[in-house]
Scaffold this active site. Structure first.
Site, PDB file in Angstrom:
ATOM      1  N   GLU B  64       0.811  -1.226   0.000  1.00  0.00           N
ATOM      2  CA  GLU B  64       0.000   0.000   0.000  1.00  0.00           C
ATOM      3  C   GLU B  64       0.842   1.274   0.000  1.00  0.00           C
ATOM      4  OE1 GLU B  64      -0.657  -2.518   2.164  1.00  0.00           O
ATOM      5  OE2 GLU B  64      -2.654  -3.226   1.597  1.00  0.00           O
ATOM      6  N   HIS B 133      -9.900  -4.673  11.251  1.00  0.00           N
ATOM      7  CA  HIS B 133     -10.582  -4.486   9.960  1.00  0.00           C
ATOM      8  C   HIS B 133     -11.887  -3.711  10.088  1.00  0.00           C
ATOM      9  CE1 HIS B 133      -7.804  -7.550   8.477  1.00  0.00           C
ATOM     10  NE2 HIS B 133      -8.201  -7.295   7.252  1.00  0.00           N
TER      11      HIS B 133
END
Lengths: 340, 333
Positions: B64, B133
């Site tokens: 990322e 998450h």
């Protein structure tokens, strides 16, 4: 397709290279004085000793090849031809600075000369260079993105991420690891499991090698070949330049940790002195021509310094200008609010 | 052709915005994990690899920081990348690129180079994905000058705001909600762009202003329905963007209702609700009849167990209670 400049410079190019190296040296010596006098604030990272790495690299590139650097980047801007006045004014935080006083020593940029900036987070500039290479890949132009960073930055994870993507997608980029053997004050053997850095790129299918970063002609030849691979064969390349910085990490580092004998050993191979000898030996310049060039460079540095000192401060009502390319209000303090 | 706007899901609306902008402007490309060959983790980019090819729909490695930074560099070169970070949780890995580079490059270099890019990512809790998450990080991004922060709640806004984001010359953090991808609604045509900095009244009312964004708009509207049954009419306002923030619309409403509750799926400390409430105190202090209420997720890492998770995230009943508290009324239980 136009090519990279040939590796072997002409006599005129060699004179220009020596002049550029001298300008970087003298400019940074003056910047150091201005810092000691309190006219330059923040951090000031000097590249004295690394002039061959900088000039050898820039001279091997086309002027439109995007170049990025870390925060030790006065030399890259000077070598690219940025007006020394605009650089010194930026260092002094003046309105006439190349970045309008917003960046300072660590954040010079000259987009007109495809110098895409100096960045303060070690390793963080490398993906930007990859993006500049991506743009050439995307558009199908033949520019080569070159990113200079230190061996310290090579230990950051994001640099390995970039090696991987460059190798995966065959992006036209040259990774230039300037190994000055110290990550701030920590010697390389205390920070790296393997003291050579170029094999890290090899692991990602990138052609990679190591050269003497104190020898401007060796640097130029290596970067020329790396740029040729990227430009003509559309393959990434990586070059490790072994060099040495004479000063501490920044002006706030008194540099008491490094061994004096080690410093003297490297200074004996000073890139300017070595290259002057080459020019003298080949009859490209004589001693008086070198002295005259040095005097001209001193004049340029004097002029840049006087210009910077005489330049106005940045108007405070421009504090929030340019936070956004498309702003939504003109609040001089900056604000998230629409027309507060 | 019917004049009625098309009905589609939030997911389809996003996809339509991407397609239209890619067809309109060749400098727009998509990049992210699993967006091409796999059709996207949430299927927003389904079919686009075949339509636009691998140079414009780029599957990345799981990296990322690297590909977000690549997007920034590409934007500096004049392209318009739309970087998809699979979920907002993984943006934390790319935070140096977003905060140190994307937000600062235009300012720090004196305006020489804009960074016209969009970073799309869904966030939010509610699917038992537990602590790592389930983030709502609006506040973290909104904290940073140089970013624009967009939080669409409806399919219409998802499309209209994404098109605006892609055409914008600054880095735009585009926060979608995992819980909204299947939400259906009317959607405008290819020229329907929604400007940043314009809040919208989702339901008019006179008694209390409820400010909510993204999935919380729907939680607030459910609460409004319940409250209406008790004779309390709340006005639900969706800011739609936090940078810029349309404080004027929020403050005008609060000056009429004299009460406000801010609903935010993020944590309470220094969060979105706290920041919006501070603005409202400064703008509306003399009009307020009660302290501004805040409804946030519980001040804990998100738990896995379904009952604990539901207890942790804002529910319509929490909004009802907060509204009634501003009216000094008992919460009926």
């Amino acid at each position: 397709m136009s090519t990279s400049p040939p590796a072997g410079p002409t006599p005129e190019e060699m004179r220009d290279m020596l002049r550029a190296m001298t300008l970087i040296r003298r400019f940074e010596e003056r910047a150091s004085e201005e810092y000691m006098a309190g006219r330059i604030g923040g951090f000031l990272h000097l590249a004295i000793g690394e002039e061959a790495a900088i000039v050898g690299t820039v001279s091997a590139l086309r002027p439109d090849d995007p170049l990025t650097s870390t925060y030790r980047e006065h030399g890259q801007a000077l070598a690219r031809g940025t007006d020394p006045r605009a650089i010194m004014a930026e260092l002094l935080g003046r309105a006439t600075g190349i970045c309008g006083g917003r960046g300072g020593s660590m954040h010079l940029m000259d987009r007109e000369r495809s110098f895409y900036g100096g960045y303060g987070i070690v390793g963080g500039s490398v993906p930007l260079a990859l993006g500049l290479a991506w743009a050439s890949h995307y558009r199908g132009d033949d520019r080569v993105s070159v990113t200079m960073f230190g061996e310290g930055a090579a230990n950051q994870g994001v640099v390995s991420e970039c090696f991987n993507m460059a190798g995966l997608w065959d992006l036209p980029i040259v990774f230039l690891i300037l190994n000055n053997q110290y990550g701030m004050g920590t010697p390389v053997e205390r920070a790296a499991a393997v003291e050579d850095f170029y094999p890290r790129a090899t692991a990602y299918d990138i052609e990679s090698w190591k050269v003497d970063g104190m020898d401007v002609l060796a640097v130029r030849a290596a970067i020329s070949e790396a740029a040729r691979l990227a430009r003509e064969e559309r393959r990434p390349a990586c070059v490790e330049l072994l060099a040495y910085r004479y000063k501490g990490h920044s002006m706030s580092d008194p540099d008491t940790v490094r061994d004096a004998a080690e410093k003297e050993r490297w200074k004996a191979r000073d890139p300017l002195v070595t290259f002057e000898r080459v020019l003298l030996g080949e009859g490209i310049m004589d001693a008086s021509a070198i002295a005259q060039m040095q005097a001209e460079v001193d004049q340029v540095v004097d002029d840049a310094t006087e210009f910077a000192k005489g330049s106005p401060e940045v108007p405070v009502d421009q504090l929030a200008d340019q936070v956004y390319a498309q702003p939504w209000n003109d609040d001089p303090r900056g604000s998230a609010l629409v027309n507060p | 052709m019917s004049d009625a706007p098309a009905q589609m899901t939030y997911r389809q609306a996003l996809a339509q915005a991407l397609r239209e902008e890619m067809e309109r402007d060749e400098s727009v490309f998509l990049m992210g994990e699993d967006i091409g060959h796999f059709d996207g983790a949430f299927k927003v980019t389904k079919g686009m690899l075949a339509e636009f090819g691998p140079t414009r729909v780029v599957d990345t490695p799981i990296t990322e920081a690297g590909f977000t930074g690549l997007g920034i560099g590409a934007a500096m070169a004049g392209l318009r990348p739309v970087v998809e970070i699979m979920t907002v949780n993984f943006a934390l890995v790319a935070m140096d690129q977003i905060v140190s580079n994307a937000s600062k490059i235009h300012y720090m270099f004196g305006g020489q180079v804009p960074v016209p890019m969009v970073i799309r990512m869904p966030g939010g809790a509610g699917h038992q994905l537990s602590a790592q998450h389930s983030h709502s990080l609006e506040a973290m991004f909104t904290h940073v000058p140089g970013l624009k922060v967009v939080v669409p709640a409806t399919p219409e806004d998802a499309k209209g705001l994404l098109k605006t984001a892609i055409r914008d010359d600054d880095p735009v953090i585009f926060l979608e909600s995992e819980g909204l991808y299947g939400k259906k609604g009317p959607v405008g045509g290819d020229d329907h762009l929604i400007p940043f900095g314009q809040a919208v009244v989702r339901r008019p009312g006179r008694d209390c202003t409820v400010i909510a964004h993204s999935r919380m708009v729907w939680v607030a509207l459910a609460a409004a329905e319940t409250l209406a049954g008790q004779g309390v009419e709340v006005e639900v306002i969706d800011p739609r963007t936090f940078r810029p923030l349309d404080l004027n619309t929020l403050a005008d409403s609060v000056r009429r209702t004299s009460r406000a509750v801010v609903v935010d799926e993020g944590w309470p400390e220094c969060g979105i609700a706290a920041g919006v409430a501070a603005h409202l105190y400064e703008a509306c202090f003399d009009w307020l009849d009660a302290p501004i209420g805040r409804v946030n997720s519980a001040d804990v890492p998100m738990p896995y167990a379904k009952n604990l998770e539901q207890a942790a995230i804002p529910q319509p009943d929490d909004v009802v209670a907060a509204v009634l508290a501003t009216m000094a009324r008992e919460v009926p239980r």
